[in-house]
Design a protein around this motif. Structure first.
Motif, short mmCIF file in Angstrom:
data_model
loop_
_atom_site.label_atom_id
_atom_site.label_comp_id
_atom_site.label_asym_id
_atom_site.label_seq_id
_atom_site.Cartn_x
_atom_site.Cartn_y
_atom_site.Cartn_z
N HIS A 135 22.37 51.07 49.92
CA HIS A 135 23.72 51.41 49.45
C HIS A 135 24.54 52.05 50.57
O HIS A 135 25.69 51.69 50.80
CB HIS A 135 23.64 52.36 48.25
N LEU A 136 23.91 53.01 51.27
CA LEU A 136 24.60 53.72 52.36
C LEU A 136 25.10 52.73 53.41
O LEU A 136 26.22 52.84 53.92
CB LEU A 136 23.64 54.73 53.00
N TYR A 137 24.27 51.73 53.71
CA TYR A 137 24.60 50.79 54.78
C TYR A 137 25.69 49.81 54.36
O TYR A 137 26.61 49.53 55.13
CB TYR A 137 23.31 50.09 55.28
N PHE A 138 25.63 49.32 53.13
CA PHE A 138 26.69 48.40 52.70
C PHE A 138 27.99 49.17 52.47
O PHE A 138 29.08 48.67 52.75
CB PHE A 138 26.25 47.59 51.48
N ASN A 139 27.87 50.42 52.03
CA ASN A 139 29.06 51.24 51.83
C ASN A 139 29.73 51.55 53.18
O ASN A 139 30.93 51.32 53.36
CB ASN A 139 28.64 52.54 51.13
N ASN A 140 28.96 52.05 54.12
CA ASN A 140 29.55 52.49 55.40
C ASN A 140 29.90 51.31 56.32
O ASN A 140 30.88 51.37 57.06
CB ASN A 140 28.59 53.41 56.16
N ASN A 141 29.07 50.28 56.31
CA ASN A 141 29.26 49.22 57.31
C ASN A 141 30.08 48.05 56.77
O ASN A 141 30.71 47.34 57.55
CB ASN A 141 27.90 48.72 57.82
N VAL A 142 30.07 47.86 55.46
CA VAL A 142 30.89 46.78 54.90
C VAL A 142 32.11 47.39 54.18
O VAL A 142 33.25 47.01 54.47
CB VAL A 142 30.07 45.89 53.94
N GLY A 143 31.88 48.33 53.29
CA GLY A 143 32.98 48.92 52.50
C GLY A 143 34.01 49.60 53.40
O GLY A 143 35.22 49.30 53.31
N ALA A 144 33.56 50.47 54.28
CA ALA A 144 34.50 51.18 55.16
C ALA A 144 35.13 50.20 56.15
O ALA A 144 36.30 50.34 56.54
CB ALA A 144 33.80 52.32 55.89
N GLY A 145 34.36 49.17 56.54
CA GLY A 145 34.90 48.16 57.45
C GLY A 145 36.03 47.39 56.78
O GLY A 145 37.06 47.10 57.41
N LEU A 146 35.86 47.08 55.51
CA LEU A 146 36.90 46.38 54.75
C LEU A 146 38.16 47.24 54.66
O LEU A 146 39.28 46.73 54.84
CB LEU A 146 36.37 46.05 53.35
N ALA A 147 37.96 48.53 54.40
CA ALA A 147 39.11 49.45 54.34
C ALA A 147 39.86 49.44 55.68
O ALA A 147 41.09 49.44 55.72
CB ALA A 147 38.63 50.86 54.01
N LEU A 148 39.10 49.40 56.77
CA LEU A 148 39.72 49.37 58.10
C LEU A 148 40.54 48.08 58.28
O LEU A 148 41.69 48.12 58.72
CB LEU A 148 38.64 49.47 59.18
N LEU A 149 39.95 46.94 57.96
CA LEU A 149 40.66 45.66 58.14
C LEU A 149 41.94 45.64 57.33
O LEU A 149 42.99 45.19 57.79
CB LEU A 149 39.78 44.49 57.71
N ASP A 150 41.88 46.14 56.11
CA ASP A 150 43.06 46.09 55.26
C ASP A 150 44.15 47.04 55.77
O ASP A 150 45.33 46.71 55.75
CB ASP A 150 42.67 46.32 53.80
N ALA A 151 43.74 48.20 56.30
CA ALA A 151 44.73 49.11 56.90
C ALA A 151 45.35 48.45 58.14
O ALA A 151 46.56 48.55 58.37
CB ALA A 151 44.06 50.43 57.28
N MET A 152 44.52 47.76 58.93
CA MET A 152 45.05 47.08 60.12
C MET A 152 46.10 46.05 59.73
O MET A 152 47.17 45.96 60.35
CB MET A 152 43.91 46.41 60.90
N LEU A 153 45.81 45.26 58.69
CA LEU A 153 46.76 44.23 58.28
C LEU A 153 48.04 44.85 57.74
O LEU A 153 49.14 44.33 57.97
CB LEU A 153 46.13 43.31 57.23
N THR A 154 47.90 45.97 57.03
CA THR A 154 49.09 46.66 56.50
C THR A 154 50.06 47.00 57.63
O THR A 154 51.27 46.86 57.50
CB THR A 154 48.65 47.97 55.79
N VAL A 155 49.48 47.44 58.75
CA VAL A 155 50.32 47.90 59.86
C VAL A 155 50.62 46.76 60.84
O VAL A 155 51.51 46.88 61.69
CB VAL A 155 49.59 49.08 60.57
N GLY A 156 49.87 45.66 60.72
CA GLY A 156 50.10 44.53 61.63
C GLY A 156 49.31 44.62 62.93
O GLY A 156 49.71 44.02 63.93
#
Ligand code: UFG
Length: 325
Positions: free
Chosen positions: A87-108
């Motif tokens: 859980h820790l690994y999918f949360n930190n490495n996939v979940g948080a990564g997804l949050a990063l990608l979506d923030a990046m797209l928001t800002v361009g």
């Protein structure tokens, strides 16, 4: 380029930031210090202490600092722990990564260099390993990194988010200022050097009956400065396309050879004891570095094992309590 480095207060991140600055980039470290150390952030870099799941802080950092590219290194990275706690690994490495990608797209922001791992390959039969070798991770850590790589591919196709995925083999060594300080420390070279420095205890040799020349596992140890240099080169490729690269030297050393080299470098006796195999350890992992050398002109300068161990030894003598936090 203005680069946001997630995990920039960690072992590899600290040296990546140092090298980025040497290459003329501006670095903003974004790290929650769950594993990293404030003292490992180069003073020439800006530092934001925040979590990737804190969307407001992340969007603000990307936007207000006018970030042009992200180097995403923040992750959980212990194979054994990942088996116990997927859980820790999918949360930190996939979940948080997804949050990063979506923030990046928001800002361009549409350029990312990603810290991937040789663990995406599992236990390949053929050495050295090229980037097109089958990917069969044998633990949740490798699986979570591969999942994020695959997400990147689809984000590129749909949103033109360009990525360079760097599959690290065994990062080791230190720069003048920054080195390895993990709690707990599980990696071979720092454990060997701790025994040398303290003159007490022993190094467990996890498995002596592998199908390798001396029975111990073989790894491709790469100096953290050469590894860091590749990140600066990888930023250049993002202008045009997305790529995946292995990062290793193409030469392997066994656990027994590393211990012997550490005895020579430190001029100290290092006791060892045979211990059972560690779950999930592939017998041999050696990179083919041909692609990154050819495509990015990566030209490693610290590939001798004695230099790698020597640099780690110097750092550990200068920092007997690590970053002391
Ligand atoms: N080892 C010992 N004794 C120790 C520590 C390690 O014998 O005290 C052995 C391990 O069993 C392994 C080798 O030394 O055979 C190297 O072990 P490390 O823990 O230093 O590194 P790993 O190869 O296990 O892991 C590294 C990264 C991972 C990444 C992996 C990719 O730390 O994040 O490479 O293969 F997933």
């Amino acid at each position: 380029m203005k680069v946001l480095v997630t995990g920039g207060a960690g072992y590899i991140g600290s040296v990546v930031v140092e090298q980025l600055i040497k290459h003329g980039h501006e670095a903003v470290v974004y790290d929650n210090l769950s594993k990293g150390h404030a003292a490992a952030v180069a003073p020439e870099a800006a530092f934001i202490r925040a979590d990737l799941m804190n969307r407001d802080a992340l969007v603000r950092a990307l936007d207000q600092r006018k970030i042009e590219a992200v180097i995403h290194m923040a992750a959980s990275s212990l194979v054994g722990e990942s088996v116990q706690n997927p859980h820790l690994y999918f949360n930190n490495n996939v979940g948080a990564g997804l949050a990063l990608l979506d923030a990046m797209l928001t800002v361009g922001v549409k350029k990312i260099v990603f810290s991937s791992t040789a663990a995406v390959y599992g236990s390949p039969e053929t050495m050295p390993i090229t980037e097109d070798a089958p990917q069969n991770p044998t633990n949740p850590y490798g699986e979570s990194k591969l999942a994020f790589e695959r997400m990147l591919r689809w984000y590129d196709a749909a949103y033109q988010l360009r990525y360079a995925s760097l599959r690290y083999f065994n990062a080791a060594g230190a720069s003048e200022r920054f080195g390895e300080d993990h709690h707990p420390e599980t990696h071979l070279i720092p454990n060997v050097l701790r025994v040398a420095a303290t003159g007490s205890g022993h190094v467990d040799i996890f498995g002596e009956n592998y199908n390798t020349p001396d029975g111990t596992c073989v790894r491709d140890y790469i100096h953290v400065i050469d590894l860091a240099d590749a990140h600066a080169l990888a930023l250049n490729v993002l202008e045009k396309r997305s790529e995946i690269f292995n990062l290793g030297y193409g030469s392997g050393y066994s656990v027994a050879e590393v211990v012997e080299m550490a005895r020579q470098v430190t001029k100290r006796w290092i006791s060892t004891e045979a211990a059972p195999r560690r779950a999930g350890d592939p017998p041999v992992l050696i990179a083919s570095p041909d692609k990154i050398m050819r495509d990015l002109g990566w030209n490693p300068r610290h590939s001798e094992l004695d230099q790698i161990i020597e640099s780690a030894w110097r750092w550990s003598l200068a920092h007997p309590n690590g970053y002391g936090e």
